[in-house]
Motif scaffolding. Structure first.
Motif, mmCIF file in Angstrom:
data_model
loop_
_atom_site.group_PDB
_atom_site.id
_atom_site.type_symbol
_atom_site.label_atom_id
_atom_site.label_comp_id
_atom_site.label_asym_id
_atom_site.label_seq_id
_atom_site.Cartn_x
_atom_site.Cartn_y
_atom_site.Cartn_z
ATOM 1 N N ASN A 116 11.167 -5.146 4.887
ATOM 2 C CA ASN A 116 11.243 -4.120 6.150
ATOM 3 C C ASN A 116 11.124 -3.049 5.705
ATOM 4 O O ASN A 116 11.125 -1.697 5.692
ATOM 5 C CB ASN A 116 11.192 -4.580 7.391
ATOM 6 C CG ASN A 116 10.816 -6.148 8.130
ATOM 7 O OD1 ASN A 116 10.041 -6.237 7.404
ATOM 8 N ND2 ASN A 116 10.954 -6.276 8.678
ATOM 9 N N TYR A 117 12.511 -3.078 5.109
ATOM 10 C CA TYR A 117 13.589 -2.042 4.239
ATOM 11 C C TYR A 117 12.466 -1.092 3.228
ATOM 12 O O TYR A 117 12.366 -0.024 2.933
ATOM 13 C CB TYR A 117 14.772 -2.384 4.600
ATOM 14 C CG TYR A 117 15.808 -2.155 5.478
ATOM 15 C CD1 TYR A 117 16.267 -1.111 5.981
ATOM 16 C CD2 TYR A 117 15.880 -3.850 5.363
ATOM 17 C CE1 TYR A 117 17.097 -1.985 6.128
ATOM 18 C CE2 TYR A 117 16.723 -4.516 6.042
ATOM 19 C CZ TYR A 117 17.299 -3.382 6.958
ATOM 20 O OH TYR A 117 18.711 -3.689 8.054
ATOM 21 N N VAL A 118 12.129 -2.642 2.081
ATOM 22 C CA VAL A 118 11.532 -1.895 1.278
ATOM 23 C C VAL A 118 10.027 -1.064 1.096
ATOM 24 O O VAL A 118 9.699 0.134 0.694
ATOM 25 C CB VAL A 118 11.502 -3.167 -0.057
ATOM 26 C CG1 VAL A 118 10.513 -2.449 -1.236
ATOM 27 C CG2 VAL A 118 12.624 -3.419 -0.337
ATOM 28 N N LYS A 119 9.468 -1.599 2.159
ATOM 29 C CA LYS A 119 7.988 -1.386 2.595
ATOM 30 C C LYS A 119 8.051 0.021 3.294
ATOM 31 O O LYS A 119 7.253 0.995 2.953
ATOM 32 C CB LYS A 119 7.324 -2.598 3.326
ATOM 33 C CG LYS A 119 7.087 -3.163 3.191
ATOM 34 C CD LYS A 119 6.315 -4.387 4.483
ATOM 35 C CE LYS A 119 5.896 -6.332 3.686
ATOM 36 N NZ LYS A 119 5.756 -7.230 4.588
ATOM 37 N N LEU A 120 9.051 0.161 4.468
ATOM 38 C CA LEU A 120 9.454 1.303 4.799
ATOM 39 C C LEU A 120 10.076 2.326 3.897
ATOM 40 O O LEU A 120 9.046 3.797 3.314
ATOM 41 C CB LEU A 120 10.338 1.621 5.687
ATOM 42 C CG LEU A 120 10.533 3.298 7.058
ATOM 43 C CD1 LEU A 120 9.218 3.427 7.796
ATOM 44 C CD2 LEU A 120 11.745 2.588 7.987
#
Length: 108
Positions: free
Chosen positions: A15-19
């Protein structure tokens, strides 16, 4: 949304990477870097660290491009041809390469 997903599952690095990638696409580089840093802290994954370093490089490229753009605008404002400045810089660099240093040897 991804911010909510991070709050619900703070250990889910994806989720961090996608954001962060979303922020990169929107040219929100500092926000992207913050999320990549958080992702590295959460996971310690070398692949995520590499993504963070890529983000840092993109920020540097962006800043250099912006500085060049502003430099060209300033030169035009002052009535100086930016292309002439490039030529002068190249001439100066060539001169400095050929000029002997204090010990009488040419610069590497």
């Amino acid at each position: 949304d991804l911010l909510r997903a991070i709050k619900k599952a703070p250990a889910e690095v994806g989720n961090y990477v996608k954001l962060a990638q979303h922020y990169m696409a929107d040219k929100k580089f500092e926000q992207a870097l913050t999320k990549f840093r958080e992702a590295v802290q959460v996971s310690g994954d070398p692949n995520v660290r590499e993504l963070m370093e890529d983000c840092e490089l993109d920020i540097l490229r962006h800043n250099v491009a912006k500085a060049k753009e502003l430099d060209a605008l300033t030169l035009r404002f002052e009535g100086i041809d930016p292309e002439a400045v490039k030529t002068d810089r190249a001439k100066l660099a060539a001169y400095e390469q050929a000029k002997p240093d204090a010990e009488g040897t040419k610069a590497p």
